[in-house]
Design an enzyme around this catalytic site. Structure first.
Site, PDB file in Angstrom:
ATOM      1  CB  ILE A  13      -1.024  -0.006   1.174  1.00  0.00           C
ATOM      2  CG1 ILE A  13      -2.157   0.962   0.899  1.00  0.00           C
ATOM      3  CG2 ILE A  13      -0.368   0.291   2.503  1.00  0.00           C
ATOM      4  CD1 ILE A  13      -2.947   0.667  -0.355  1.00  0.00           C
ATOM      5  CB  SER A  35      11.471  -0.176   4.729  1.00  0.00           C
ATOM      6  OG  SER A  35      11.366  -1.461   4.168  1.00  0.00           O
ATOM      7  NE  ARG A  36      10.252  -5.879   8.419  1.00  0.00           N
ATOM      8  CZ  ARG A  36       9.354  -6.849   8.544  1.00  0.00           C
ATOM      9  NH1 ARG A  36       9.331  -7.586   9.627  1.00  0.00           N
ATOM     10  NH2 ARG A  36       8.476  -7.065   7.596  1.00  0.00           N
ATOM     11  CE  LYS A  89      -8.294  -1.443   5.775  1.00  0.00           C
ATOM     12  NZ  LYS A  89      -7.938  -2.593   4.858  1.00  0.00           N
ATOM     13  CG  ASP A 167      -6.952  -6.112   5.297  1.00  0.00           C
ATOM     14  OD1 ASP A 167      -6.337  -5.469   6.165  1.00  0.00           O
ATOM     15  OD2 ASP A 167      -6.827  -5.886   4.070  1.00  0.00           O
TER      16      ASP A 167
HETATM   17  P1  NAP Z   1       2.341  -5.582   3.246  1.00  0.00           P
HETATM   18  O1  NAP Z   1       2.810  -5.162   1.914  1.00  0.00           O
HETATM   19  O2  NAP Z   1       2.306  -7.025   3.553  1.00  0.00           O
HETATM   20  O3  NAP Z   1       3.132  -4.918   4.445  1.00  0.00           O
HETATM   21  C1  NAP Z   1       3.494  -3.576   4.513  1.00  0.00           C
HETATM   22  C2  NAP Z   1       4.866  -3.437   5.116  1.00  0.00           C
HETATM   23  O4  NAP Z   1       4.807  -3.528   6.524  1.00  0.00           O
HETATM   24  C3  NAP Z   1       5.844  -4.544   4.740  1.00  0.00           C
HETATM   25  O5  NAP Z   1       6.397  -4.300   3.479  1.00  0.00           O
HETATM   26  C4  NAP Z   1       6.859  -4.454   5.842  1.00  0.00           C
HETATM   27  O6  NAP Z   1       7.745  -3.437   5.510  1.00  0.00           O
HETATM   28  C5  NAP Z   1       6.062  -3.966   7.015  1.00  0.00           C
HETATM   29  N1  NAP Z   1       5.863  -5.036   7.989  1.00  0.00           N
HETATM   30  C6  NAP Z   1       5.140  -6.159   7.824  1.00  0.00           C
HETATM   31  N2  NAP Z   1       5.156  -6.888   8.952  1.00  0.00           N
HETATM   32  C7  NAP Z   1       5.897  -6.206   9.832  1.00  0.00           C
HETATM   33  C8  NAP Z   1       6.296  -6.444  11.174  1.00  0.00           C
HETATM   34  N3  NAP Z   1       5.898  -7.527  11.834  1.00  0.00           N
HETATM   35  N4  NAP Z   1       7.066  -5.526  11.784  1.00  0.00           N
HETATM   36  C9  NAP Z   1       7.456  -4.427  11.130  1.00  0.00           C
HETATM   37  N5  NAP Z   1       7.120  -4.160   9.861  1.00  0.00           N
HETATM   38  C10 NAP Z   1       6.348  -5.039   9.230  1.00  0.00           C
HETATM   39  O7  NAP Z   1       0.870  -5.005   3.524  1.00  0.00           O
HETATM   40  P2  NAP Z   1       0.033  -3.889   2.775  1.00  0.00           P
HETATM   41  O8  NAP Z   1      -0.838  -4.511   1.774  1.00  0.00           O
HETATM   42  O9  NAP Z   1       0.886  -2.757   2.353  1.00  0.00           O
HETATM   43  O10 NAP Z   1      -0.934  -3.481   3.984  1.00  0.00           O
HETATM   44  C11 NAP Z   1      -0.497  -2.665   5.047  1.00  0.00           C
HETATM   45  C12 NAP Z   1      -1.721  -2.007   5.653  1.00  0.00           C
HETATM   46  O11 NAP Z   1      -2.356  -1.242   4.634  1.00  0.00           O
HETATM   47  C13 NAP Z   1      -2.745  -3.005   6.185  1.00  0.00           C
HETATM   48  O12 NAP Z   1      -3.278  -2.552   7.400  1.00  0.00           O
HETATM   49  C14 NAP Z   1      -3.822  -3.002   5.094  1.00  0.00           C
HETATM   50  O13 NAP Z   1      -5.107  -3.250   5.619  1.00  0.00           O
HETATM   51  C15 NAP Z   1      -3.721  -1.597   4.563  1.00  0.00           C
HETATM   52  N6  NAP Z   1      -4.192  -1.482   3.180  1.00  0.00           N
HETATM   53  C16 NAP Z   1      -3.773  -2.380   2.232  1.00  0.00           C
HETATM   54  C17 NAP Z   1      -4.291  -2.305   0.937  1.00  0.00           C
HETATM   55  C18 NAP Z   1      -3.869  -3.263  -0.150  1.00  0.00           C
HETATM   56  O14 NAP Z   1      -4.441  -3.230  -1.242  1.00  0.00           O
HETATM   57  N7  NAP Z   1      -2.884  -4.134   0.042  1.00  0.00           N
HETATM   58  C19 NAP Z   1      -5.222  -1.304   0.619  1.00  0.00           C
HETATM   59  C20 NAP Z   1      -5.575  -0.375   1.597  1.00  0.00           C
HETATM   60  C21 NAP Z   1      -5.049  -0.480   2.869  1.00  0.00           C
HETATM   61  P3  NAP Z   1       9.306  -3.629   5.514  1.00  0.00           P
HETATM   62  O15 NAP Z   1       9.587  -5.070   5.207  1.00  0.00           O
HETATM   63  O16 NAP Z   1       9.661  -2.681   4.451  1.00  0.00           O
HETATM   64  O17 NAP Z   1       9.772  -3.233   6.859  1.00  0.00           O
END
Ligand code: NAP
Length: 303
Positions: A13, A35-36, A89, A167
């Site tokens: 996101i 970011s990691r 969110k 989610d």
């Molecule tokens: P993602 O790509 O799986 O995770 C986002 C980033 O969070 C990862 O790249 C990682 O960053 C970091 N992360 C993950 N687990 C972690 C941990 N245990 N400790 C520290 N950092 C961690 O997820 P995403 O889809 O972007 O979703 C993130 C949020 O945005 C969620 O709450 C989701 O509901 C919301 N969202 C997502 C979407 C969608 O379409 N995917 C749409 C709207 C909102 P690093 O590895 O770079 O540290």
């Protein structure tokens, strides 16, 4: 003047929405990432959040794009360091931790914005305005998408706190709680858990006031993010995730900004006003569903 901001968690996101929204805004400049693994070209990146907080006094605002479980830890450290915070969110893994963040932000005198991107969809404001003085008699939500397409290999969505189909479903609930003129409450729910997973992959919800919702994360083909709300003879349809509003068969005028630019616009306004915006109504419904819902075990799930 552009305000420096730091994005934390450079995942799907952040890359898809936050980076372009900040780049296109006159209010913000992306001054650092934490970011990691990921980074954004041309932007200083940190792997240690505390190092960013101590070294970058110029950055007063932090936007957390992490999944919900690690978010509280990052948000509490940011607030303790006097930073204003935006939360993706759902705003946390539990209601209590978000209440705690709100209290901490109040005490520290910083802004806290629990964002709900779907509330910024272009048709939502028109639906809310039309329904403002009406009595809703019935509503049907259909939020059905393919988890493999929208969350490829995101194992965290099936871990405790990942919320599973809620989610995306919480996006529908964020719209519902925004546009309804009076609150509703959950009366019953059926939650379908894959036998090898910790969170549901489908849910059927029944609320007071004739409101029903169907969430499904295994939908192939056409993806459905829509709701129909009736108030006596009037009908409001929100389609395409709330981006189009059709009232009694006539397309309503939508708002101008896309969802994420609108969120950053709102954060700029909150900052100027020294205000906070933390509405937990959508998450209360999810917590209620997980409390009240009848559990059914379904086929195992693999990405
Ligand atoms: P993602 O790509 O799986 O995770 C986002 C980033 O969070 C990862 O790249 C990682 O960053 C970091 N992360 C993950 N687990 C972690 C941990 N245990 N400790 C520290 N950092 C961690 O997820 P995403 O889809 O972007 O979703 C993130 C949020 O945005 C969620 O709450 C989701 O509901 C919301 N969202 C997502 C979407 C969608 O379409 N995917 C749409 C709207 C909102 P690093 O590895 O770079 O540290």
């Amino acid at each position: 003047m552009e305000q420096p901001i730091c994005l934390v968690g450079i995942g799907k996101i952040a890359v898809d929405q936050h980076v372009p929204a900040i780049a296109g805004s006159l209010d913000w400049t992306l001054a650092a990432t934490v970011s990691r693994a990921g980074s954004v070209e041309g932007v200083p990146s940190y792997s240690d959040f505390d190092a960013m907080l101590s070294e970058r006094d110029d950055i007063r605002v932090v936007s957390l794009c992490l999944p919900p479980v690690p978010r509280f830890d990052y948000a509490s450290r940011a607030i303790a360091a006097g930073r204003h915070v935006m939360l993706e969110k759902p705003p946390g893994a539990t209601l209590a931790e978000v209440h705690a963040l709100e209290a901490m932000a109040h005490k520290a005198g910083v802004s806290l914005f629990a964002t709900w991107h779907s509330r910024m969809a272009k048709g939502v404001a028109a639906a809310k305005a039309f329904l403002a003085n009406k009595v809703v008699t019935e509503a049907q939500i259909m939020w059905k998408e393919d988890v493999r397409r929208w969350h490829p290999n995101q194992e965290w969505v099936f871990e405790p706190g990942g919320m599973g189909v809620f989610d995306p479903g919480i996006n529908a609930l964020s719209i519902l709680t925004e546009v309804l003129p009076a609150p509703v409450h959950l009366q019953s729910a059926v939650l379908k858990f894959p036998e090898n997973r910790q969170t549901p992959i489908a849910a059927d919800l029944v609320f007071s006031g004739g409101v029903k919702a169907e969430f499904d994360w295994l939908k192939q083909g056409e993806q459905l993010w829509e709701m129909t709300i009736r108030a006596d003879d009037d009908e409001v349809r929100l389609i395409e995730g709330g981006n189009r509003c059709v009232i009694n068969g006539v397309e309503a005028q939508g708002t101008m900004l896309e969802e994420y630019p609108a969120l950053y616009d709102r954060m700029a306004t909150l900052l100027k006003a020294g205000a906070r915006d933390v509405d937990l109504a959508p998450m209360v419904h999810v917590a209620d569903a997980l409390t009240l819902g009848r559990r059914e075990i379904v086929a195992p799930f693999a990405f």
